[in-house]
Write a protein that holds these residues in place. Structure first.
Motif, mmCIF file in Angstrom:
data_model
loop_
_atom_site.group_PDB
_atom_site.id
_atom_site.type_symbol
_atom_site.label_atom_id
_atom_site.label_comp_id
_atom_site.label_asym_id
_atom_site.label_seq_id
_atom_site.Cartn_x
_atom_site.Cartn_y
_atom_site.Cartn_z
ATOM 1 N N LEU A 1 0.832 -1.198 0.000
ATOM 2 C CA LEU A 1 0.000 0.000 0.000
ATOM 3 C C LEU A 1 0.868 1.249 0.000
ATOM 4 O O LEU A 1 1.912 1.287 0.651
ATOM 5 N N THR A 2 0.433 2.256 -0.723
ATOM 6 C CA THR A 2 1.056 3.569 -0.683
ATOM 7 C C THR A 2 -0.034 4.609 -0.920
ATOM 8 O O THR A 2 -1.104 4.288 -1.431
ATOM 9 N N CYS A 3 0.230 5.803 -0.519
ATOM 10 C CA CYS A 3 -0.715 6.899 -0.713
ATOM 11 C C CYS A 3 -0.017 7.941 -1.585
ATOM 12 O O CYS A 3 0.931 8.591 -1.134
ATOM 13 N N ILE A 4 -0.448 8.082 -2.818
ATOM 14 C CA ILE A 4 0.252 8.970 -3.741
ATOM 15 C C ILE A 4 -0.158 10.437 -3.594
ATOM 16 O O ILE A 4 0.534 11.323 -4.062
ATOM 17 N N LYS A 5 -1.278 10.679 -2.904
ATOM 18 C CA LYS A 5 -1.702 12.056 -2.665
ATOM 19 C C LYS A 5 -2.554 12.082 -1.398
ATOM 20 O O LYS A 5 -3.434 11.253 -1.226
#
Length: 61
Positions: A24-28
């Motif tokens: 998981l990553t949060c790009i914004k």
């Protein structure tokens, strides 16, 4: 790849995968992650696109 956007404060996910690893990553913006297994809970905040959270497959449930 799965993308979630415009979820606001709505809960998403709430399930585990028995064979797949997930990253998981949060790009914004910011994502609040709760990982629950039985009575154990771990909380994470992803707020930088260089941060990743790797989730192993669910076992022993």
């Amino acid at each position: 790849m799965f993308c979630i956007y415009g979820a606001g404060g709505h809960k998403r996910g709430a399930h585990g995968h028995y064979k797949a690893w997930n990253t998981l990553t949060c790009i914004k913006g910011r994502c609040h992650i709760c990982c629950c297994k039985g009575v154990s809970e771990n909380y994470f905040i992803l707020d930088n696109p260089c941060m990743f959270l790797m989730l192993e497959p669910v076992t022993g449930m």
